[in-house]
Every structure is written in structure tokens, then in C-alpha cells.
Design an enzyme around this catalytic site. Sequence first.
Site, PDB file in Angstrom:
ATOM      1  CG  ASP A 341      36.893  44.582  51.951  1.00 48.22           C
ATOM      2  OD1 ASP A 341      36.139  44.065  52.601  1.00 48.22           O
ATOM      3  OD2 ASP A 341      37.652  44.384  51.112  1.00 48.22           O
ATOM      4  CB  THR A 343      38.707  39.727  52.347  1.00 49.55           C
ATOM      5  OG1 THR A 343      37.465  39.186  52.377  1.00 49.55           O
ATOM      6  CG2 THR A 343      39.766  38.800  51.699  1.00 49.55           C
ATOM      7  CD  GLU A 440      38.879  33.601  40.580  1.00 50.73           C
ATOM      8  OE1 GLU A 440      39.986  33.731  40.083  1.00 50.73           O
ATOM      9  OE2 GLU A 440      37.817  33.647  40.068  1.00 50.73           O
ATOM     10  NE  ARG A 540      34.823  36.177  51.003  1.00 52.31           N
ATOM     11  CZ  ARG A 540      35.644  37.189  50.180  1.00 52.31           C
ATOM     12  NH1 ARG A 540      36.336  36.845  49.170  1.00 52.31           N
ATOM     13  NH2 ARG A 540      35.393  38.384  50.790  1.00 52.31           N
ATOM     14  CG  ASP A 604      32.879  37.844  53.531  1.00 51.18           C
ATOM     15  OD1 ASP A 604      33.021  37.241  52.339  1.00 51.18           O
ATOM     16  OD2 ASP A 604      33.801  37.952  53.926  1.00 51.18           O
ATOM     17  CE  LYS A 670      33.967  49.386  50.079  1.00 51.60           C
ATOM     18  NZ  LYS A 670      35.178  49.237  49.727  1.00 51.60           N
ATOM     19  CG  ASN A 692      33.144  49.602  40.381  1.00 51.92           C
ATOM     20  OD1 ASN A 692      33.434  50.180  39.401  1.00 51.92           O
ATOM     21  ND2 ASN A 692      32.519  48.091  40.138  1.00 51.92           N
TER      22      ASN A 692
END
Length: 996
Positions: A341, A343, A440, A540, A604, A670, A692
Site C-alpha cells: 500500500d 499511505t 479525515e 491525494r 489513490d 489484490k 477486506n
Amino acid sequence: MGFFKKKNLPTFPVPPAPYHTLPVNQVSIHTKTDIDDGLTPQEAAQRLELYGFNELSGQGNVSVFAVLYRQIVNALTLVLVIAMVISFVFKDYVEGAVIAFVAVTNTLIGFTQEYSAEKTMESLRRMASPTTRVIRGDSLISVSTRDIVIGDIIVFEEGDVIGADARLFEVFNLEVDEALLTGESIPVAKSVNEIEDHDKPLGDRIDMVFSSTTVTKGRGKGIAVNIGMKTEIGKIAKTLASTSVVTRTPLQKKLEILAYALFGLAIILAIIVFGVNKWLVNNEVVIYAISLGISVIPEGLVAVITLTMAFGVRQMAKNYAIVRKLNALEALGSVTNICSDKTGTLTQSKMIATDAWLPGDGLYRISGRNGFSPEGKIYRCGTNGTNETSEIEVEDEEVTSDNMRYAFTRLVQASALCNMAVIKKGKGDDEWHAIGDPTESALQVFAHKAGLSKPVLTAEPFKFELVQEYAFDTELKRMSVVCKEKSTDAYYVFLKGATESVLNQCTKIQFGENEVNLDREKFGPELYNELEKLASKGMRVLSLAYRRVIKSDIEISKWTREKADTDMIFLGLVGIYDPPRPESKAAIQRCFGAGIEVHMLTGDHPTTASAIAKEIGILPLLWSPELENEGKFNSQLVMTAAQFDALSDAEVDNLSELPKVIARCIPDTKVKMIDALHRRNKYVAMTGDGVNDSPSLKKADVGIAMGLGGSDVAKQASDIVLSDDNFATIVNAIAEGRRIFSNIQKFILHLLSGNAGEIVTLIIGLSFIDSDGISVNPMSPLQILFLNMVTSSPPAMGLGVERASGDIMRYPPRSKGGLFTWEVIIDMIYYGIVLGGLSLANFVIVIYAIGNGNLGQNCNSSPYGQESLEIACHQIYRARGTTFATFTYILLIHAYNCRSLRDPIWTMKLYDNKILFWSVFGGLLTAIPTFYIPELNSKVFKQLGIGYEWGLIVGAVIIFEIFVEVYKFMKRRYLKPLEIVEGEGLKRQYSLNEYP
């Protein structure tokens, strides 16, 4: 834990009524906590000491008896016991007693090592055990679930495993799977309202959550009211996870099979001994058979491997990689591809909103980049708009409450309200802290800078109130909330997410103060042009939208996500920058040099992903969509999940290479990527943090979960947990895995080449027949035990802790063939033949060249009189001592040869591995007393002191080293180099026809 039980600890005071019947304020008073700030760290520490850990009784304990059983019931011990019994039967009491002592000592040493290793793994597993987010000292932190105390404010969301029984006081769409306790397969919707019935069934206590249950939807907060054995799961004493701390890895199982195979070989060789001696069963023949049987077994092999692995995982834990399953260590050395990933793993997860763009208003610049501090200003930089006649209106005008435009106000409201993060200043350190998702949190900081933070919007005069929340969906790539503005009694839906996902839900655009119908053909190019500008800087980019709802239209409580996210009005874009970790680029370069390909699988936008990928080196600097479209690359290096998922398996397999970047990635993508790599016979490490991601973590050869931001479900599905969520830690873990595997290969080569040499010596030794027609033993059983236990095992341990060579990450990934490659097998045979041949040659020289060729009589057993010793076996005992010394000193020096399969011995520093140095030096000294102490030499080791024979021994050591160095030279010259040629890794990673 360990051998003793814990003392009984006091219990927390009983509440006046069951917790589910009490109002939240009473629960807070009873547990002496603050629902906003939680316990202080000092209070939590005091309660942990007073009331103990949050764990079930006996959970995770190491079984002393299980470890002891494994040490007793194995091939090595079985061979020693048989040898001991036979020695006593044939009245060789000295030898039988020594073998019994060795068997007991070996069992105790093995038990101590394995028990220590399992205790180490137990502590590491606790570090990797599920964590729980709690509010302590007004800050949100993650703690081990084991460290939760009564009164902790626990925070949970979808995918988390509840760490303790808790009384809820805040929920949003919270549903929990309680099948473990109730047997009910349908998740239970939760509420905060107390229940009057004291005897309400467990499944109906909807204001409570219970330890070990799983959040399937939504989020919530609760006060921990019961821990450990006082929880509902503790009451029924049902342990969810396996309490076995160390499972047998494939490598350990293979070695156990090898041990029993060698035991079978020992039996076969014993039969051969009896056959050569015409099936005569007497003391002499039996002792020879015992010697040969003992020589086959590599004593201490499994214990040394367990110790080496435990030492390795302890080192990895110090470097922030916590191993949950030992088989991951074996797989790490074979990893060919890392799917990571972006981030928080490749980037710092320190997100800062730096830019915003609104149709008609243009670009806004957001100043202030000091973490979560809301200090900073916002400037409107102007726009050309979409109207050809419009002009630049304002240049770098500071935005204030007096000049804030309507569309920008709505954008800020959407940023603050469609957002579950909270930022606040700490009471103790006066620093700003964020509670919630980093993206956020960045939006909340942006809203604070604009003067319209969530606290402001939920107070007078706005008084927005959250009515409904639709959490972020990884497949839909969006999140929405429904809020009521009490001052006007109006309802608003606010939406944020990926641009394409948000835009699909919109029918209008907020253009200044006007709502304009969305003309996708006209507006789309301008929007995506602005998005590309922001994304090309590595940002992003989130899109935001809203709509106003008249209350009488529908019953909002019955809305579905699909109903809420329709007819939206597009507001604009917010660019959030997450700088790459400084160490990411160097770590990726290490991967290329080690033959490991790196793939970025991120949610992204493709431009954002490719910009960061170029910055950290996953993509070449020359890469661009235009060059890729012109065919400058052998394959498409950047794809979206939609493009990749649209390809059939056959089409994916026809790609010259798989994409290096997959943007807008979803969990199913994935899994498809792992399948594609497996079809190419690749070994895959996959990172994940969400619920997930569990299927991909399980399917990968090495599943790596994030310790800081990962869900408990992801951690439980993983093999390794990163306690710092850093990509460089993955690369360091691979290097450590390679070191551990390389060291195991080194000491196995050392041990088994020694065993091979002993077999060669004793098999050929069958041809030496004494006057009674009995084969004369070149080495006694206790000499062989000494070689295997004292001479071989300590250097093997030294090789097990060998530091990684400087070029460990210049070798290609290890093949799936395992430890016993053809090169290693041939090395064992070659070294064994040379070692055994030289030892036997010295035996022959002493007997036939220097002596008179007399092989004596009954020299396999100890003569009882000095006179008989001098007459019958003097020459054999000196030859046997020479053979033993030759074998001992060659085997000790050979430990240094085994530090590298191909490098010459003079390239290795003598003292850089202190354990190896002192084990070899100690072995050289320890052997000397066995030659010269009376009775010990003749009656125990069945040898005599030597004199001129030391010259033969030194000569044999020199000749052995010559054979070794010639052999290694031939390997270096004629075999394929082990290292990756400079630049080859880079060429494999970049498919550019011309290299910069």
C-alpha cells in the site's frame, strides 16, 4: 506463567446493578473514568498492577510437558537410548553410563533451549496480539488488548475485535457479530440506551459489547467494565485462539523427517556391520554398530534451529517486525515481489490539506504545515473559470469569515461534517492531537483553519446534528453522512470520496452561489485537468458534494446508502499531501538490487500514485502516460483496478510484466494480483490493513499487517505485523529472513558434512579386520559423541548467530527448493569424503606406515589390564587417537569454511563472530585432556596419548584446506555467480528500452 501460577488479584468493585441497566453517567462514576478524556496513563498503570492483565486464565502458556515430550521422543534420543541399553546388556558399564549422561544432558539442553525459544515466541505473539484503541489522557492511543483496564474508553470500528466487555455510550450504525457467545449468526445492531430488565439474555443487551466479538459494521465507543475472566467469554472459559505458542514450521517438520530417515539409515548401516562380520553378535561387533549408528545422527540439530529462529524473530521484533508465524521466516528468503500500500507504508501518513479547487472560484492555497495544528491561513488564488469572458478576479486574497464565498463555505462544511476525526489540544503537552483517520484529520485541520470546524458547526448558530452515517466503502470509494441543521430544520447530505465515484452521484455543480446542471462533456475535461495538476504533485485528491433535503420528502431513518447518495451537487476538490518516508526510496533500491520487484497497490488516483511512485523509485523518472502510450515501455506499468480487473487471466499472463502501480485498488484486485504472480511462480509479500484485506493476506506467501493502522482481523490473518507501518521495515525483515535462512544452511552444512565424514570413516573402517575376524573401529562411540556434541554443536550455534553479510541483499531470492540445494548436497558429500578420507588416511599411516600393521584383538572394547593394552591394542589406540584428533581439528576449522559457500577462508575476519571464535578455540583446547588423562583416555575414549602424530594432524588440516579452497575456486569459476550483476535488478524493474 511458566512453572508457577499467579497470585490471586483483587477484583473491581461490583456495580449496584448490572451494567446494561445503568445509565452511562452512573457507569462512568462507578468506574471512575471520564468519557471524553478517559483515564490518565498513571491511573491505567495503577489499575493494571492492582487488577492484573486482561487475559483468560492459562491463555498462551508454554506447556513444559509438551516441550519435554518433544525432546524425549525424537530420533536422536531413541538412538542414544538404544546404544545405552546395548552397552549395559554387554556389560560395558563405563560406555553405557557415559551415553546415559549424554542422553540426559542433551535432553536437558534441548529442553532449556526450546522452552526459552517458546517463551520468546510467546512474548512476541503478545506484542502481535490484537490491539485496542483507547482514549487515555485525552489522546487516542493503541494498546495491547491484554493491557486494557476497567474504566478505559475503548474506540472501535468495522473489523475490530472487541477487547473487553464494555458499556456503549456512542454508536453509529454499529453492528457486532456475537455468534461466538450466542450462536446467533446475524450481527446485532447496537444502541446506547440502557435496558431495564436485569435478566435480559446476552444477545438482547444491545447497549453492551463483549470481549472477543467482532465489529461487522459502523463504529462506537464504550467504557470497559469487565476484563479477563470476568468477561462473558471468560465466564464460559472458551479460548478463541490457539494457545500453542510455537507451531512446527515446514522446515522443522522436514528436519524431523530427516532425523527419522537418518535413524532408518542407522539401522541399515548397523545391519551392514553385522553382515560384514558374518552376523556374529558379540561385544566388539555391537560396539562398532553403535558407533556407526551414532555417527549418522546430527545431535542437537532441531534444537539449534529452534534457537536460531527464536533469536532471529527477537531481532526482528527489535526492528519493528513482529513475527506471528515462524513459517514466515522461511518464506521471507524466497520473496520475489512485494505488493505494498502507499499511505502510511511508503509515505509518512502525515497528511496536510494544501490546496482546494472549486468550479468558478478556482484554486485556493492552504498555508500552515505544522502537523495537526490548525494554525494557518487560506488564500484564494483566482481563476479563469469556465466562462470565456471571465477574468482573474482575485490574486492571493486571504479568505476570512467576511469574504468567504457560498460554495467554499459548503466545501468546508462537507469537509468537517462528513468526517469522523477529531482534533484537539492536549491538556498536558499543549500539542494538537488527532483522533481518527489521517485523511479525515487533515480535512478537520482545514476546516479549523477556515473557522468552520465541527465544534463550531455543531454549536450555535448552525447546530448541525449527525443523523445517519454511511461509512467509507473500499469498493465504492466514498463516504456520506446525513446531518440536520436545527436552526432551519433542514437536512443535508454531505459526500466525499474519489472523484469518479463522487461525480457519478452528482447531477449539478455548485458554481458560485448558483446550482448549474452538470454537463459532463463540458465540465469533465476542466475538472480532470485540475485534478491532474494536483495529483501530479503527489497529492491525494478528494472530491466533495452535498445536497439539501426537505424533511417531508421521506423518512430519513429508512434511507439506504443508494438513496442518500443521489442527486448530489458537486462542490470541488481538496488536495492532501502525504510526503514519502525518507527511507522508502533507499529501501526500494535495496529491493531492486536483491532481485525483488515492488508493486504499489493503492486506492489513490492514478496520477497521484504514479507521482509518488516516481518520487520513491518504483517507476523510472522518465515514465509518463504519454511515453507509455507511445510504446516506450514493454508493458503498461500503471493501471487502474478497473483496467486490471477487466483483463482475463490469459490476458494478464500474456503481459510481458505485471503493472508496477495499480491505482483505485480494491481488495479483490489484490487477490487477483497475487494469483497472477503465483502463476508466474513468484513468491509474494502483501501488505494490508483493512477487514477486506484478509483474503489477500492469507493468500500471499507472506501476509504483512499494519500494527498502527491495521484492523484486528487483518492482523489475525497475517504472518508478520509491522509495529511502525514502514515499508523499510519489510525490506529489513526480508534481509533478516535471508540471514536466518543462510545461517541455518551454514550450520546444517557443517553438521551434516561432519556426519558424512564419520560415516565414510566407519564404513571404510569395516575393511580393517583383526585376528579374530572382527572389524576394528577407527573411532569409538564416545569419540563420535564427543565430536557431535562438543566439537560440532557449539560452532553450529556460532554459525546460527552469524551476522548478515554485506551483500545479503545482492543475492536473488532463494528458490523454493529449500535448504538442500544441489550445491549444498554436493558440498556435504565432498567435504564429508575429504574429511573422512584424511582422518582414515592418518589411521592407516599410524597402523601400517609407522606401525607394524597389527590390528590387535578385542580393541573395540576397553581392555582391563595395562599389560593387555600394551600388547594387544597399543597401536590401535594411538591410531584411533590420531583419527579422532584429525577429525576434531579439521571439523573445528571447517566451521570457518562454512561461513560462505564460495568465498575463500582468508576473506573472513577471524574474530567478528565472537561466539564462533570462542567455540572453535574452546573446542581446540577441550579435546586435549581426552588424550592424556589416564583412564579417561583408555577406558572411556578408547585411545592413548599421541606425540609425533600431531605432525600428521597438522598436515591433514592443511591438506583439507587446500582441497576446500581448490573446490571453492572451481565453483567461483564455473558456476553461475550467486550475486545479482550490478544494474540487473534495475533493468528487471524498469522495462524502458533506453535507460537514463
